[in-house]
Write a protein that holds these residues in place. Structure first.
Motif, short mmCIF file in Angstrom:
data_model
loop_
_atom_site.label_atom_id
_atom_site.label_comp_id
_atom_site.label_asym_id
_atom_site.label_seq_id
_atom_site.Cartn_x
_atom_site.Cartn_y
_atom_site.Cartn_z
N GLY C 57 0.55 -1.29 0.01
CA GLY C 57 0.03 0.17 0.13
C GLY C 57 0.65 1.66 -0.12
O GLY C 57 0.13 2.17 -0.19
N VAL C 60 0.33 4.08 -4.72
CA VAL C 60 -1.42 3.04 -5.89
C VAL C 60 -0.84 2.96 -7.33
O VAL C 60 0.04 3.86 -8.01
CB VAL C 60 -1.67 4.30 -5.59
CG1 VAL C 60 -2.69 4.03 -6.71
CG2 VAL C 60 -2.60 4.16 -4.07
N THR C 74 -7.20 -1.93 -3.11
CA THR C 74 -6.02 -0.67 -4.55
C THR C 74 -5.49 0.63 -3.19
O THR C 74 -4.76 0.91 -3.65
CB THR C 74 -6.40 -0.58 -5.61
OG1 THR C 74 -6.73 -1.88 -5.69
CG2 THR C 74 -5.61 -0.02 -6.64
N ARG C 75 -6.35 1.54 -2.96
CA ARG C 75 -6.74 2.75 -2.83
C ARG C 75 -5.83 2.66 -0.93
O ARG C 75 -6.23 3.66 -0.79
CB ARG C 75 -7.38 3.73 -3.47
CG ARG C 75 -6.87 3.68 -4.58
CD ARG C 75 -8.21 4.89 -5.56
NE ARG C 75 -7.46 4.22 -7.20
CZ ARG C 75 -6.49 5.41 -8.06
NH1 ARG C 75 -6.14 5.69 -7.14
NH2 ARG C 75 -6.48 5.00 -8.91
#
Lengths: 300, 373, 362
Positions: C57, C60, C74-75
């Motif tokens: 993390g 991105v 993902t974010r």
């Protein structure tokens, strides 16, 4: 093999000894010489033994009274500015940018106050804080607060403290910033993964890693503030009354104002000894934490 | 030149860093200092270079006492674990820098730099700056700079430690050849036994500031003089079993009893440590029916120990079997793919000829057999 | 606990990637199943650290998604991902004891004190650190510190995956063995997904059940250590895995014979469909090439023999091409002439670096 090496070393150090002898030892001996004598001018000196020292260290005498008053003022001043500058410096360092063009810009701005000669700092603030024509002084009065550093002791103190904070907080901040920059990114990542709060990151990573530079910052700021002279001399001249007469200012008053060379010499020696003693205390503390670190790095 | 350390010790605030080391390094030799972190490799190199002076003992160059002589007066070059180059200079200028300091004529500098660049395969990169190079090329540049000086003594302190595995392999193969082409004394510090073996030359094993053994690398590896050397010079780690011999039997610490064969047969009664390297252990799965028949080549002489599998590691070409025998952990390196389930009962086979036997004092017993071997 | 899905993941550090050359990480589709032990193996600059940072993390991705158990993360920031990470250099909180270090992630998550104490004791005993729990973490050795960083991940019961970023870099060789088997035992006992990034083939192969080999931002092969060793899908894998790496020799193939610089080598399969214009190479690992007395097998020239302790490796020339082979115990050479016997099933043919499957019986 070791011996000839050492002899040569002494030879190389000799010039330094000579210079130190003229620049430090001779003047100090002169001061010691003055401190055990009394004079009524005309270059006539009388033996006074340890008289001045006894008087100086006895708070009930006139000399002892003003000495201890000035000493307490000095200690109070150092305590106040440390209490403000260290946390403030850390806070500023924490909020400084860590990469990009902003770094250079910030560093230049931060370094500016450090580059200004001390008497100029005094003069700037003398004008800036004046109640009649100074921007700050006028503005405060305009807000309805009665402020006049030439007349009011508290106002004078506040002005000197603010001036010192303005002048020197950047030094603390820059030192802390250097300490912060040396912390590898992995520590911050690990802390995020461990779910640490901002405060926990500060207390468990940043503060411990800054410990050494903070110690240096405290040492530097303490010694410097304990020997402060130029700025308050320019700003308040030790007044109003004796409210901002620190040891150094008092010393000058005594020696050059009243020409009490014997008293002044005794006072400067005691002052010097206090500074040396404090230096030693700090030095010991610093080398001890250094040794502790070294031990920590040598696995059992 | 020859470099001789005569009973040097170095103590820093009461802690012995180097403890009474004597060592003689010959002209044109490659010497490996092998030992774990903090074993004293770097400290010893600093003494050799003259960066530190020994607390006691002498350093001799060509028989001349140079103890206490500063590094500037000695002919020394050093390569570090970190890639140390001048970031703003080109590779050419980096390599040339020690020669510029010596104020050598231009033609001489060009000749020497191009020779070093050829040796280290840096010719295509001479115009680049070091930071535009890979780690391997950066370290090649640092090595070239050390060589170009033609110093009498070249010290390399774990020079490959920061490189990728494959780059390490490549340089390891080249370095002995590069070293051989100069006449200097090379000293190469490493923590990895494999690296020492690949470099060849002579190896000095260090442990806790002491020199445990010094000699030709293959000899030190095959015939370690004591337990410490055998431990330092084994990867995977040495299997060491504590044992007690009395008469014709040997009682292992875990309770197993062995016949006293091979090197054990000739040793007097007493306490021993039996050392066996991982690739000398064979492992048989007890559950599988096909056991190697004892009538096979020398099968009857083999020592058999019961153990249980703890972890299996397979690399594709070989397998590492970690087994528990009571409290004792054994590691075997066997060729090919061998996947054994954790907890499986196995038999560990040891050929007595492969045993390194160490007495209670840590010295190797039965060294007389070396001559015959 | 989770499976990790990489769905069309790609990353470029430039904001406006134009061609594939701008991508540090080319498109990757991959599923890491729950409880697996994986390794990302490749040289520095191959994109493995970028991929690791995407999983943890910190980065991105430019394109694609990353799913934990089907949930798009993902974010999501690092702290919301239930992952733990062990870094190259040991990260411990210097001022704390080992116990406080281990308790730290749980304390931050406001777990009840007794539960923390219990969990810390449990993990400490698994890591064999019970005896040092009350020592200052900063006073321990590098391998102990690495165990603490690992322990801070293990104490959390919600951890989906543990990421290792070259965790053995600063550990001495003999301690590496211990730490590696500790890791392996923990993986078995705790049923955690573990992803191990390294450039060191031994670490990758011994640790992982499945190794993902990366080169130049792309995955070149995914497989078990045996597959990577015995059937490298690409000459890069052949070279990168194995020590020394696979011998890759330029060759011409005709029927069931390969010609390397005028020397004929028999093959078990035929390769009628070799693409024209591509470079044809023969690959055989040194482990499957054994030196023999002159006159047997393929004639070779021996240049030198390296003793690596447990084996001897001969540096040879086959038809003028440098190669490596095993030197068996007891073989003595006369001069530099020798023979080479090859395991025919372990000879592979590559076209343009890519493995070609031949025809015919094995």
């Amino acid at each position: 093999m070791e011996k000839p090496l050492n002899n040569r070393a002494w030879l190389l150090v000799a010039p330094v000894f000579l210079i130190v002898a003229f620049s430090a030892i001779v003047p100090i001996m002169t001061v010691v010489n003055y401190s055990v004598q009394d004079t009524f001018g005309n270059n006539q000196f009388f033996w006074n033994g340890l008289g001045w020292f006894q008087e100086l260290l006895d708070p009930t005498t006139e000399l002892g009274g003003r000495f201890f008053d000035a000493l307490w003022r000095n200690l109070l001043f150092s305590a106040i500015i440390l209490a403000i500058e260290v946390p403030l410096g850390i806070l500023v360092a924490l909020s400084m940018p860590r990469e990009g063009w902003k770094v250079a810009a910030t560093l230049v701005v931060m370094a500016l106050p450090l580059l200004i000669p001390w008497n100029v700092v005094g003069t700037i603030w003398q004008v800036f804080a004046r109640a009649d024509i100074g921007l700050a002084g006028w503005a405060i009065n305009a807000l309805g607060i009665d402020y006049n550093y030439t007349g009011d002791s508290l106002a004078a103190w506040i002005t000197i403290v603010v001036m010192d904070v303005w002048h020197w907080t950047s030094l603390v901040a820059l030192l802390c910033y250097a300490g912060l920059k040396s912390i590898p990114d992995a520590y911050y990542q690990a802390a995020r993964i461990d779910g640490a709060s901002r405060w926990a990151v500060f207390t468990t990573i940043q503060l411990p890693k800054m410990k050494r530079v903070l110690l240096i910052a405290v040492l530097l700021r303490f010694m410097d503030s304990f020997m402060i002279y130029t700025e308050p001399f320019v700003l308040t001249g030790g007044g109003p009354g004796n409210a901002t007469t620190f040891l150094s200012i008092d010393l000058v008053k005594l020696a050059l104002g009243q020409f009490d060379l014997g008293k002044a010499a005794a006072m400067s020696l005691v002052y010097n000894l206090i500074v040396l003693a404090l230096c030693w205390v700090f030095y010991t503390v610093m080398t001890n934490t250094g040794a502790e670190r070294q031990q920590g790095e040598t696995p059992a | 030149m020859t470099l001789e350390l005569d009973r040097v010790s170095r103590t820093v605030s009461g802690v012995p860093y180097i403890d009474d080391i004597s060592l003689k390094l010959e002209r044109g030799s490659l010497n490996v200092l092998l030992g774990a972190t903090l074993a004293g490799k770097t400290s010893l190199m600093r003494l050799m270079a003259g960066l530190d002076a020994p607390t006691s003992g002498r350093v001799l160059v060509d028989g001349r006492d140079v103890t206490g002589q500063p590094v500037k007066k000695r002919s020394v070059a050093m390569v570090y674990q970190q890639f140390i180059n001048y970031p703003s200079l080109s590779v050419y200028e980096n390599i040339a820098s020690p020669l510029r300091v010596q104020r050598l004529p231009k033609a001489e500098i060009a000749a020497r730099v191009s020779e070093a660049a050829r040796l280290l395969k840096l010719e295509p990169y001479l115009e680049r700056t070091p930071l535009a190079l890979s780690g391997g090329q950066q370290q090649r540049t640092a090595i070239a700079r050390a060589l170009v000086k033609r110093a009498d003594l070249v010290l390399l302190d774990e020079p490959l430690a920061n490189l990728d595995y494959k780059l390490r392999e490549e340089l390891r193969e080249e370095l002995p050849r590069i070293f051989a082409s100069t006449g200097a004394v090379f000293v190469y510090a490493t923590t990895e036994p494999t690296e020492a073996l690949l470099l060849g030359g002579s190896t000095a094993c260090l442990m806790e500031g002491r020199l445990t053994q010094f000699g030709p690398t293959a000899q030190v590896y095959r015939r370690p003089g004591d337990l410490a050397t055998a431990r330092v010079f084994s990867d995977p780690p040495l299997n060491a079993l504590r044992a007690n011999k009395s008469g014709h039997t040997v009682l292992l610490d875990g309770g197993a009893v062995l016949p006293a064969s091979g090197v054990l047969a000739d040793a007097p009664d007493g306490a021993y440590t039996i050392g066996v390297r991982a690739h000398h252990l064979e492992v048989e799965d007890v559950a599988s029916a096909e056991r190697r028949s004892d009538t096979g080549a020398g099968g009857g002489r083999l020592i058999r120990l019961a153990a249980t599998v703890a972890v299996t590691e397979v690399t594709g070409s070989e397998s590492f079997l970690h087994m528990d025998m009571g409290e004792q952990r054994l590691t075997a390196l066997v060729p090919g793919v061998r996947r054994l389930e954790p907890g499986a009962a196995v038999e560990v086979l040891i050929d007595p000829d492969h045993i390194l036997l160490f007495g209670a004092d840590g010295r190797r017993a039965g060294r007389a057999l070396d001559a015959a071997a | 606990m989770a499976s990790i899905t990489l769905d069309g993941l790609a990353h470029a550090y430039r904001p406006d990637p134009r061609g594939p050359q701008d991508y540090a990480l080319k498109e990757i589709n991959h599923v890491w199943r729950q409880g697996g032990a994986y390794a990302l193996l490749g040289p520095s600059g191959c994109g493995k650290t970028t991929l690791l940072n995407i999983i943890s993390g910190l980065v991105v991705p430019t394109r694609g998604k990353i799913l934990f158990d089907g949930r798009d993360v993902t974010r999501l920031p690092t702290e919301a991902r239930n992952i733990a990470q062990v870094f190259q250099f040991p990260v411990v909180y210097d001022t704390m004891t080992v116990r406080e270090n281990l308790a730290f992630p749980l304390k931050n998550r406001h777990m009840p004190r007794e539960a923390i104490a219990r969990r810390v004791e449990e993990i400490a005993s698994r890591l064999d650190m019970s005896s040092v729990l009350d020592r200052k973490a900063s006073n321990l050795t590098a391998d102990a510190k690495q165990k603490i960083s690992l322990g801070r991940g293990l104490v959390r019961e919600d951890v989906a995956a543990i990421l290792f970023d070259e965790p053995l870099t600063v550990i001495d060789p003999h301690l590496k063995w211990q730490l590696r088997s500790t890791l392996k035992e923990l993986h078995r006992a705790l049923d955690l997904t573990m992803i191990y990034v390294t450039h060191d083939q031994t670490e990758a192969l011994t640790f992982a059940d499945t190794v993902v080999v990366m080169h130049d931002g792309a995955v070149v092969q995914t497989g078990t250590p045996e597959e990577l060793f015995e059937r490298p899908a690409h000459t890069f894998v052949g070279h990168f895995i194995g020590s020394p790496g696979m011998n890759v020799l330029p060759a011409a193939v005709e029927g069931r014979t390969a010609h390397v610089g005028g020397v004929a080598i028999g093959l078990t399969r035929a390769y009628p469909a070799l693409p024209a214009g591509e470079k044809i190479e023969l690959g055989v690992r040194p482990e499957f090439a054994t030196l023999a007395p002159a006159g047997t097998g393929v004639p070779v020239k021996v240049q030198r023999v390296d003793d690596i302790g447990r084996a001897r490796i001969a540096r040879i020339e086959i038809g003028g091409q440098p190669a490596a082979a095993l030197m068996p115990e007891g073989l003595s050479l006369h001069g530099d002439e020798a023979g080479l016997t090859l395991d025919p099933r372990q000879i592979h043919i590559y076209a343009g670096g890519v493995l070609v499957n031949g025809e015919g019986a094995l």
